[in-house]
Scaffold this motif. Structure first.
Motif, PDB file in Angstrom:
ATOM      1  N   VAL A 160     -13.500 -13.349  11.015  1.00 29.92           N
ATOM      2  CA  VAL A 160     -13.440 -12.870   9.687  1.00 29.92           C
ATOM      3  C   VAL A 160     -14.689 -12.063   9.498  1.00 29.92           C
ATOM      4  O   VAL A 160     -15.813 -12.419   9.942  1.00 29.92           O
ATOM      5  N   VAL A 161     -14.723 -10.888   8.925  1.00 31.82           N
ATOM      6  CA  VAL A 161     -15.868  -9.887   8.562  1.00 31.82           C
ATOM      7  C   VAL A 161     -15.674  -9.624   7.089  1.00 31.82           C
ATOM      8  O   VAL A 161     -14.654  -9.087   6.471  1.00 31.82           O
ATOM      9  N   MET A 162     -16.852 -10.066   6.512  1.00 35.09           N
ATOM     10  CA  MET A 162     -17.263  -9.716   4.964  1.00 35.09           C
ATOM     11  C   MET A 162     -18.259  -8.877   4.901  1.00 35.09           C
ATOM     12  O   MET A 162     -19.441  -9.581   5.376  1.00 35.09           O
ATOM     13  N   GLY A 163     -18.325  -8.099   4.001  1.00 36.27           N
ATOM     14  CA  GLY A 163     -19.632  -7.304   3.787  1.00 36.27           C
ATOM     15  C   GLY A 163     -19.396  -5.952   3.006  1.00 36.27           C
ATOM     16  O   GLY A 163     -18.365  -5.598   2.461  1.00 36.27           O
ATOM     17  N   GLY A 164     -20.296  -5.120   3.181  1.00 40.41           N
ATOM     18  CA  GLY A 164     -20.097  -3.798   2.644  1.00 40.41           C
ATOM     19  C   GLY A 164     -21.175  -2.884   3.104  1.00 40.41           C
ATOM     20  O   GLY A 164     -22.313  -3.237   3.894  1.00 40.41           O
ATOM     21  N   GLY A 165     -21.327  -1.672   2.459  1.00 40.34           N
ATOM     22  CA  GLY A 165     -22.250  -0.573   2.972  1.00 40.34           C
ATOM     23  C   GLY A 165     -22.325   0.559   2.018  1.00 40.34           C
ATOM     24  O   GLY A 165     -21.867   0.512   0.930  1.00 40.34           O
ATOM     25  N   LEU A 166     -22.804   1.634   2.577  1.00 40.12           N
ATOM     26  CA  LEU A 166     -22.922   2.718   1.743  1.00 40.12           C
ATOM     27  C   LEU A 166     -22.594   4.210   2.519  1.00 40.12           C
ATOM     28  O   LEU A 166     -23.302   4.180   3.664  1.00 40.12           O
ATOM     29  N   ASP A 167     -21.929   5.049   2.054  1.00 38.33           N
ATOM     30  CA  ASP A 167     -21.752   6.330   2.644  1.00 38.33           C
ATOM     31  C   ASP A 167     -22.185   7.514   1.947  1.00 38.33           C
ATOM     32  O   ASP A 167     -22.312   7.272   0.708  1.00 38.33           O
ATOM     33  N   GLN A 180     -24.544  -0.798   7.021  1.00 40.39           N
ATOM     34  CA  GLN A 180     -23.577  -1.537   6.805  1.00 40.39           C
ATOM     35  C   GLN A 180     -23.861  -3.086   7.182  1.00 40.39           C
ATOM     36  O   GLN A 180     -24.306  -3.169   8.106  1.00 40.39           O
ATOM     37  N   PHE A 181     -23.724  -3.984   6.253  1.00 35.32           N
ATOM     38  CA  PHE A 181     -24.356  -5.268   6.367  1.00 35.32           C
ATOM     39  C   PHE A 181     -22.980  -6.358   6.408  1.00 35.32           C
ATOM     40  O   PHE A 181     -22.356  -6.224   5.380  1.00 35.32           O
ATOM     41  N   ASP A 182     -22.804  -7.051   7.454  1.00 38.81           N
ATOM     42  CA  ASP A 182     -21.563  -7.962   7.268  1.00 38.81           C
ATOM     43  C   ASP A 182     -21.854  -9.309   7.985  1.00 38.81           C
ATOM     44  O   ASP A 182     -22.743  -9.334   8.931  1.00 38.81           O
ATOM     45  N   PHE A 183     -21.094 -10.337   7.317  1.00 44.34           N
ATOM     46  CA  PHE A 183     -21.259 -11.640   7.666  1.00 44.34           C
ATOM     47  C   PHE A 183     -19.995 -11.552   8.568  1.00 44.34           C
ATOM     48  O   PHE A 183     -18.921 -11.415   8.045  1.00 44.34           O
ATOM     49  N   VAL A 184     -20.251 -12.049   9.711  1.00 45.11           N
ATOM     50  CA  VAL A 184     -19.061 -12.395  10.742  1.00 45.11           C
ATOM     51  C   VAL A 184     -18.810 -13.967  11.125  1.00 45.11           C
ATOM     52  O   VAL A 184     -19.824 -14.400  11.940  1.00 45.11           O
ATOM     53  N   TYR A 204     -25.010  -5.764  11.800  1.00 48.62           N
ATOM     54  CA  TYR A 204     -25.531  -4.417  11.207  1.00 48.62           C
ATOM     55  C   TYR A 204     -24.973  -3.171  11.751  1.00 48.62           C
ATOM     56  O   TYR A 204     -25.098  -3.263  13.023  1.00 48.62           O
ATOM     57  N   GLN A 205     -24.312  -2.236  10.972  1.00 49.30           N
ATOM     58  CA  GLN A 205     -23.793  -0.840  11.617  1.00 49.30           C
ATOM     59  C   GLN A 205     -24.546   0.273  10.919  1.00 49.30           C
ATOM     60  O   GLN A 205     -25.010   0.307   9.684  1.00 49.30           O
ATOM     61  N   ALA A 206     -24.515   1.589  11.501  1.00 51.37           N
ATOM     62  CA  ALA A 206     -25.223   2.797  11.031  1.00 51.37           C
ATOM     63  C   ALA A 206     -24.144   3.877  11.966  1.00 51.37           C
ATOM     64  O   ALA A 206     -24.124   3.661  13.137  1.00 51.37           O
ATOM     65  N   GLY A 207     -24.110   4.883  11.372  1.00 48.41           N
ATOM     66  CA  GLY A 207     -23.497   6.095  11.985  1.00 48.41           C
ATOM     67  C   GLY A 207     -22.918   7.348  10.989  1.00 48.41           C
ATOM     68  O   GLY A 207     -23.486   7.448  10.027  1.00 48.41           O
ATOM     69  N   PHE A 208     -21.916   7.862  11.577  1.00 43.65           N
ATOM     70  CA  PHE A 208     -21.243   8.843  10.846  1.00 43.65           C
ATOM     71  C   PHE A 208     -20.077   8.745  10.720  1.00 43.65           C
ATOM     72  O   PHE A 208     -19.213   8.040  11.530  1.00 43.65           O
ATOM     73  N   VAL A 209     -19.319   9.235   9.544  1.00 40.94           N
ATOM     74  CA  VAL A 209     -17.970   9.287   8.989  1.00 40.94           C
ATOM     75  C   VAL A 209     -17.419  10.475   9.071  1.00 40.94           C
ATOM     76  O   VAL A 209     -17.819  11.422   8.365  1.00 40.94           O
ATOM     77  N   LEU A 210     -16.255  10.721   9.981  1.00 41.06           N
ATOM     78  CA  LEU A 210     -15.516  12.033   9.778  1.00 41.06           C
ATOM     79  C   LEU A 210     -14.674  11.758   8.552  1.00 41.06           C
ATOM     80  O   LEU A 210     -13.898  10.719   8.528  1.00 41.06           O
ATOM     81  N   ARG A 211     -14.312  12.871   7.783  1.00 35.75           N
ATOM     82  CA  ARG A 211     -13.551  12.607   6.478  1.00 35.75           C
ATOM     83  C   ARG A 211     -12.367  13.767   6.595  1.00 35.75           C
ATOM     84  O   ARG A 211     -12.757  14.859   6.805  1.00 35.75           O
ATOM     85  N   PHE A 212     -11.231  13.132   6.450  1.00 38.36           N
ATOM     86  CA  PHE A 212      -9.970  14.221   6.041  1.00 38.36           C
ATOM     87  C   PHE A 212      -9.287  14.129   4.848  1.00 38.36           C
ATOM     88  O   PHE A 212      -9.192  13.038   4.442  1.00 38.36           O
TER      89      PHE A 212
END
Length: 212
Positions: A160-167, A180-184, A204-212
């Motif tokens: 189970v992954v629970m968390g959130g982040g910012l775009d 993005q910070f998550d408890f796994v 912890y995650q970070a990167g880029f997001v493609l949007r359509f």
């Protein structure tokens, strides 16, 4: 004139609301670096270690607030030293071994973006799925050189992954995800995790997001 002004203002407001409702990315594809602090079993007989990797996924938004996400992440294998005390279930005689371990996760679930601004889009998610790691099997294989055991630990688990982040939108088609910070929570159940079948991990995650 006042009535006409009120009507004009109402039409303008409705148009703005309509534009806001439609002006959001319905599909997002994140491509991220991912760091996992993985704890093979919570009694700390087998100590936690850090994993580096990456992954991606896709989120489809039904409206500007609610979406459904599928994500896949992999973490490179590394060598880790394990010390099993005398009397442990994995190695009753006690032993110190070195084994390699990797980790893969695949998860699905809802994502929520409660607020969308020109340069600020926080989000939260709750994802369910599975995890795979060869660290348990490799550790037992290494222990067999010192101990008599025929154990074949499970390399697969529910998670189970629970968390959130910012775009942060850069343009209409791409945004930057600084954090993005998550408890796994993983549930590997084998001879190494006896009585400690819930593993609490940090991501912890970070990167880029493609949007359509």
């Amino acid at each position: 004139m006042k009535i006409k002004g009120v009507i004009f203002l109402g039409v303008l407001l409705l148009s703005a609301m309509s534009a806001f409702a439609q002006d959001y990315a319905k599909v997002e594809i994140p491509i991220v670096y991912s760091y996992m602090r993985f704890n093979p079993e919570d009694s700390h007989i087998v100590s936690g270690f850090s994993l580096n990797g990456g992954g991606g996924g896709v989120t489809y938004y039904f409206n500007h607030l609610v979406g459904i996400t599928a994500e896949f992440n992999g973490y490179a294998s590394l060598s880790k030293s394990f010390s099993f005390p005398s009397g442990s279930s994995a190695c009753p005689a006690g032993c110190a071994v070195t084994a390699e371990g990797n980790l893969f996760t695949y998860n699905f679930g809802p994502t929520f973006k409660p607020y969308r601004a020109a340069h600020f889009e926080p989000f939260v998610d709750v994802l369910f799925g599975g995890a795979h790691s060869n660290v348990y099997g490799n550790a037992i294989t290494a222990c067999q050189l010192s101990c008599v055991t025929t154990a074949a630990p499970s390399n697969n688990a529910f998670d189970v992954v629970m968390g959130g982040g910012l775009d942060i939108p850069i343009s209409k088609s791409i945004s930057f995800r600084p954090a993005q910070f998550d408890f796994v929570l993983t549930r590997f159940n084998n001879i190494l995790t006896t009585n400690h079948q819930n593993q609490s991990n940090f991501r912890y995650q970070a990167g880029f997001v493609l949007r359509f």
